[in-house]
Design an enzyme around this catalytic site. Structure first.
Site, PDB file in Angstrom:
ATOM      1  N   GLU A  41       0.859  -1.181   0.000  1.00  0.00           N
ATOM      2  CA  GLU A  41       0.000   0.000   0.000  1.00  0.00           C
ATOM      3  C   GLU A  41       0.902   1.240   0.000  1.00  0.00           C
ATOM      4  O   GLU A  41       1.867   1.277   0.766  1.00  0.00           O
ATOM      5  CB  GLU A  41      -0.901   0.038   1.236  1.00  0.00           C
ATOM      6  CG  GLU A  41      -1.926   1.141   1.136  1.00  0.00           C
ATOM      7  CD  GLU A  41      -2.899   1.191   2.327  1.00  0.00           C
ATOM      8  OE1 GLU A  41      -2.796   0.332   3.225  1.00  0.00           O
ATOM      9  OE2 GLU A  41      -3.734   2.094   2.342  1.00  0.00           O
ATOM     10  N   GLY A  79       3.329   2.364  10.978  1.00  0.00           N
ATOM     11  CA  GLY A  79       3.154   1.577  12.191  1.00  0.00           C
ATOM     12  C   GLY A  79       2.942   0.105  11.878  1.00  0.00           C
ATOM     13  O   GLY A  79       3.541  -0.772  12.502  1.00  0.00           O
ATOM     14  N   GLU A 117      -5.323  -2.815  12.919  1.00  0.00           N
ATOM     15  CA  GLU A 117      -5.028  -3.659  11.744  1.00  0.00           C
ATOM     16  C   GLU A 117      -6.014  -4.812  11.662  1.00  0.00           C
ATOM     17  O   GLU A 117      -6.463  -5.186  10.589  1.00  0.00           O
ATOM     18  CB  GLU A 117      -3.587  -4.180  11.779  1.00  0.00           C
ATOM     19  CG  GLU A 117      -2.512  -3.105  11.877  1.00  0.00           C
ATOM     20  CD  GLU A 117      -2.647  -1.959  10.891  1.00  0.00           C
ATOM     21  OE1 GLU A 117      -3.134  -2.175   9.774  1.00  0.00           O
ATOM     22  OE2 GLU A 117      -2.273  -0.820  11.268  1.00  0.00           O
ATOM     23  N   GLU A 126      -9.767   4.117   6.364  1.00  0.00           N
ATOM     24  CA  GLU A 126      -8.919   4.579   7.473  1.00  0.00           C
ATOM     25  C   GLU A 126      -9.714   5.325   8.556  1.00  0.00           C
ATOM     26  O   GLU A 126      -9.553   5.042   9.739  1.00  0.00           O
ATOM     27  CB  GLU A 126      -7.753   5.431   6.962  1.00  0.00           C
ATOM     28  CG  GLU A 126      -6.750   4.661   6.093  1.00  0.00           C
ATOM     29  CD  GLU A 126      -6.173   3.425   6.767  1.00  0.00           C
ATOM     30  OE1 GLU A 126      -6.325   3.257   7.995  1.00  0.00           O
ATOM     31  OE2 GLU A 126      -5.559   2.592   6.057  1.00  0.00           O
TER      32      GLU A 126
HETATM   33  N1  B3K Z   1      -2.928   1.040   5.731  1.00  0.00           N
HETATM   34  C1  B3K Z   1      -1.630   1.200   6.321  1.00  0.00           C
HETATM   35  C2  B3K Z   1      -0.927   2.443   5.890  1.00  0.00           C
HETATM   36  C3  B3K Z   1      -0.298   2.358   4.559  1.00  0.00           C
HETATM   37  C4  B3K Z   1       0.510   3.598   4.273  1.00  0.00           C
HETATM   38  C5  B3K Z   1       1.071   3.604   2.899  1.00  0.00           C
HETATM   39  N2  B3K Z   1       1.978   4.697   2.713  1.00  0.00           N
HETATM   40  C6  B3K Z   1      -1.665   1.132   7.796  1.00  0.00           C
HETATM   41  C7  B3K Z   1      -2.968   1.417   8.449  1.00  0.00           C
HETATM   42  O1  B3K Z   1      -3.531   2.482   8.349  1.00  0.00           O
HETATM   43  O2  B3K Z   1      -3.495   0.548   9.062  1.00  0.00           O
HETATM   44 ZN    ZN Z   2      -5.434   1.815   8.860  1.00  0.00          ZN
END
Ligand code: B3K
Ligand code: ZN
Length: 879
Positions: free
Chosen positions: A125, A265, A302, A324
């Site tokens: 991602e 993270g 997550e 998000e």
């Molecule tokens: N979805 C990922 C973040 C990805 C960032 C890409 N540059 C982590 C999260 O928000 O859970």
């Molecule tokens: Zn996320």
């Protein structure tokens, strides 16, 4: 200058082709990995164009061969550029075999397939999959993946990918292979691969429909004990999602892999989450109390993505907040059930106010659904995440929890297995709740933080209470005027004892409740409450019911009253924030301003101190912490860097001086609680104790310094030792260098603790900190390949040490600019993030403004600047 291509939401079109299945085979080698990909492709009947060429994304790939329906294509049948592979003539349905070669060990951007220490791992991602193989690397192309990994058995005994393991094979030359099949269709950004010499811990979870799920956490040798807290958090998260949203886990196995060098993270890849070691490892020796809570949050976040992100994903990257914002909100709800809900809310709002509000007020302000980007990785912002979560929270407050859940059920039911839009989400909530959210959609389209101005009048003869609410929103880039927002204003009216009045609006036949949510939709609205027997103090925007700036004509006494009496704990805390802000702002305007309000704040603290109990001591510690320098800066048109630092310090010193006896008594009460235990009570005690120490150290008293030294020496947990060490360093106690050395010698092999060691030094509010930070760049503890180290040293100094970073010589700016130019060549994503503090140049005085601008211009002009850094620097110069 760089080639900067802007992508617009309005240009979205469905893909011309769909990919049904993907069979991948990796021959792993650190310097040269061969990737074979077998794709079954068909034209998308939804696409307008039915004769278009096939254009696949690809970056930094060495193409070896392409076969279409098993026929090797000659070089004149396709063309490729640095970012695309085009095949002009393709049938309606066909298969494609692609062979490419990539260089994982040379991949310093940590996007695509790379090597961290000696572990292979991926980050796809947003657009990293195109660095692995040519593909339709966009989230609305959902495919079924089968992945075979071939590698040396000794060096890489563990080979992981998404889904279920379907076969393992022993091969010649000490090689072995494992094949994984993911039964769920997914976009390429959720693909993952991990390979290395890893150990694991294992547990299980039985879902409410009796599916037995194996849970595994993979880590490098020696970290076993540090993984149990994450495993425990995972099980709690799985149970919570079943209970709160009826969402069950869907595969037979859920894996987490722990990686040291990671840009963010963690990452929610289907069935195989990859975590930055900082957000998963925790034991008393290396993780502070807040680290423990953070691990729980990130593991929850997550995991919750499995439904809000993986099962239902985004149609395009403009919908990023769909997954998000919603997942942050779900993670917040989860955390509110684990610890204290009020403290969780306070911490959320602290973050929002200090970082999101400032983003929304600066040149990089963008709506929760942006309408264009150059580099999508630059849009993983506070606005998309934190404001996006607030917007979901408001929907829940407006429609109420039951109807919100109905809407969520519709969303899950209707869109499972799809790539959808924010609009699809809002429609589900509308259908579930019966509410019309037409006007509410503006929260996704309009940037900027709305401002609420509230006036009130009490009429004793008529026993009425009038509330007048006005809203406006300042202009933001490309949005000069705004329409009024639709928002929930939670409120109560408190009598002199702090008891809430029953609330009845004029014209209503009966009393509704003691707390109400008023619906705000217009630029100005009046509300009149009846039968209010005595003059109340209103408690407004309870629990921060909307992400707005609130201006209320309170007297200082009203604030002191709310701070001690409001049954809404968030508002108690907020009353302190407002009162402290008034004190600091008045003094900045007029240095000889009287101490009266400061005395009122201190008296109120005294009042609270006499009532401190085991139940409320954690909240008390929150109340005692004054707003940060960043928060005060947000309240000023032109940031007075030194004034804010000195005035905040003056107020803290005054509190320390006036409350010395009580703070010391409290410190001593909690001083020697041993041995270390990890539970809410013990955490609260440590928080109170360390907050008291933080004040007491300002007294510059040898006896107090000795308390800190003794705390450092005797601590049996890192929360206490790091707090004590920070105090010694921040207050420049002569022994601090000796203790810093001692700390480093003790922990130098533990990367995560070394990060804390770097950060403590970077945060020090001392004149020589910049030089010290420069020296630390050359220390063996620092590592340009590790984003955690970069954040802990450079990031901590530039964002968390305002007065030193902004020193008038401009040395801090030159330092940051040099580091960015160096890092941009290695890891543009991290370089672009690091740049943020310079982008607020317009908020500072003329001298600083010019110095900051100079550095931004220099960065923009650097030869070979990445699109990531270019976008942030150039937009902030225009704004
Ligand atoms: N979805 C990922 C973040 C990805 C960032 C890409 N540059 C982590 C999260 O928000 O859970
Ligand atoms: Zn996320």
């Amino acid at each position: 200058m760089t080639e900067a291509k802007t992508t617009f939401l309005r240009d979205y079109t469905p893909p011309d082709f769909l990919i049904k299945t993907v069979d991948l085979c990796f021959l792993l080698d650190e310097t040269s990995t061969k990737v074979s990909s077998h794709l079954t492709i068909s034209r998308n009947s939804d696409a307008e164009e039915q004769s278009s060429p096939l254009i696949l994304n690809g970056e930094q790939l060495e193409l070896i061969s392409i076969k279409l329906n098993d026929r090797l294509l000659s070089e004149n049948e396709y063309k490729f550029s640095a970012t695309e592979l085009t095949i002009d003539k393709v049938p309606r349905e066909f298969s494609l075999n692609l062979e490419t070669q990539i260089k994982p060990s040379a991949n310093t951007s940590l996007s695509g397939l790379y090597v961290s220490r000696s572990i292979f791992c991926t980050q796809c991602e947003a657009e990293g999959f195109r660095r692995i193989t040519y593909f339709l690397d966009r989230p609305d192309v959902l495919a079924s993946y089968t992945t075979t990994i071939v590698a040396d058995k000794t060096r890489y005994p563990v080979l992981l990918s998404n889904g279920n393991k379907i076969s393992t094979k022993e091969l010649a030359n000490n090689q072995h292979s494992v094949t994984w099949k993911d039964p769920f269709k997914k976009p390429s950004y959720l693909f993952a691969l991990v390979a290395g010499n890893l150990e694991f811990i294992q547990d299980k979870f039985v879902t409410k429909s009796a599916r037995k799920v194996t849970l595994q956490i993979f880590f490098e040798k020696g970290q076993k004990e540090k993984c149990y807290h994450a495993m425990d958090s995972l099980k709690k998260a799985m149970a919570w999602d079943e209970q709160a949203y009826g969402r069950e886990y869907d595969l037979d196995i859920f894996m987490i892999a722990v990686i040291d060098d990671f840009n963010m993270g963690a990452m929610e890849n289907k069935g195989l989450n990859i975590f930055n070691s900082q957000t998963v490892l925790a034991d008393p020796e290396s993780a502070t109390d807040s680290d423990y809570s953070y691990v729980t949050k990130v593991v929850g976040h997550e995991y919750f993505h499995n439904w809000t992100g993986d099962r239902i994903t985004c149609r395009d990257w403009f919908q990023l907040s769909l997954k998000e914002g919603l997942t942050v909100f779900r993670e917040q709800e989860f955390s509110e059930t684990i610890g204290s809900a009020a403290i969780e809310r306070i911490n959320t709002v602290k973050l929002l106010r200090s970082l999101q509000f400032s983003e929304d007020a600066g040149p990089l302000a963008h709506p929760v659904q942006p309408d264009s980007y150059i580099e999508i990785n630059n849009f993983y912002t506070m606005t998309i995440y934190e404001k996006g979560a607030e917007v979901i929270r408001m929907m829940k407050v407006l429609v109420g929890p039951e109807l919100f859940r109905k809407g969520m059920d519709i969303y899950f039911e209707r869109h499972d297995g799809q790539a959808v839009t924010i609009e699809d989400f809002i429609q589900s909530i509308e259908e579930g709740s019966g509410y019309d959210l037409q006007q509410f959609r503006l929260w996704y389209k309009q940037s900027g933080t709305p401002e609420l101005y509230i006036e009130y009048h009490y009429k004793p003869e008529a026993k009425t209470f009038d509330l007048i609410v006005k809203q406006s929103c300042p202009p933001t880039p490309n949005q000069l005027t705004k329409k009024p927002f639709y928002l929930p204003l939670a409120m109560a009216l408190l009598d002199a004892e702090g008891q809430a009045f029953a609330l009845q609006l004029t014209g209503e036949s009966q009393v509704v409740d003691k707390q109400r949510v008023l619906t705000i939709k217009e630029t100005e609205q009046h509300f009149q409450f009846v039968n209010i027997d005595s003059k109340p103090v209103p408690s407004l925007l309870r629990n921060f019911s909307a992400p707005v700036k609130l201006y209320v004509a309170y007297s200082d006494k009203d604030l002191a009253f709310l701070m001690q009496n409001d049954s809404d704990y968030f508002n108690r805390w907020d009353a302190v924030q407002q009162l402290a802000n008034r004190i600091v702002m008045r003094r900045l305007e007029q240095p000889s301003a009287s101490d009266e309000s400061a005395n009122l704040l201190i008296e109120s603290y005294q009042g609270l101190l006499t009532n401190i109990t085991k139940e409320n001591n954690a909240l008390f510690a929150e109340l005692l912490n004054l707003p940060s320098e960043a928060y005060f800066s947000e309240q000023m048109k032109v940031v007075d860097v030194d004034g804010i630092h000195n005035t905040r310090l003056w107020l803290r010193e005054k509190i320390a001086h006036d409350l010395r006896v009580q703070l010391l008594k409290l410190y001593k009460t909690y001083q020697d609680f041993k041995p270390y235990t990890f539970n809410e009570t013990a955490q609260a005690q440590r928080r109170v104790k360390n907050t008291c120490l933080n004040y007491l150290m300002l007294l510059k008293d040898t006896a107090i310094n000795n308390l800190a030294i003794s705390q450092y020496q005797k601590a049996d947990n890192i929360t206490d030792s790091v707090s004590a060490l920070s105090e010694l360093v921040n207050n420049n106690v002569s022994e601090s260098a000796q203790f810093l050395n001692d700390f480093y010698e003790k922990y130098k092999t533990n990367t995560l603790i070394v990060c804390k060691w770097l950060a403590i030094q970077a945060y020090a509010p001392l004149g020589d900190t910049l030089q010290h930070v420069k020296d630390l760049l050359k220390h063996p503890a620092f590592d340009w390949k590790n984003p955690n180290k970069i954040r802990s040293l450079i990031g901590a100094f530039c964002t968390g040490n305002q007065a030193q970073f902004h020193q008038i010589s401009g040395g801090g700016y030159v330092f940051l600019s040099e580091q960015i130019q160096h890092l941009d060549k290695l890891n543009p994503q991290i370089a672009a993030r690091l740049l943020r503090p310079l982008t607020r140049w317009q908020r500072f005085d003329k001298t600083r403004r010019e110095l900051m601008r100079e550095q931004l211009e220099c960065i923009v002009k650097t030869t070979g600047v990445s699109p990531d850094v270019y976008e942030i620097a150039s937009k902030s110069l225009v704004g």
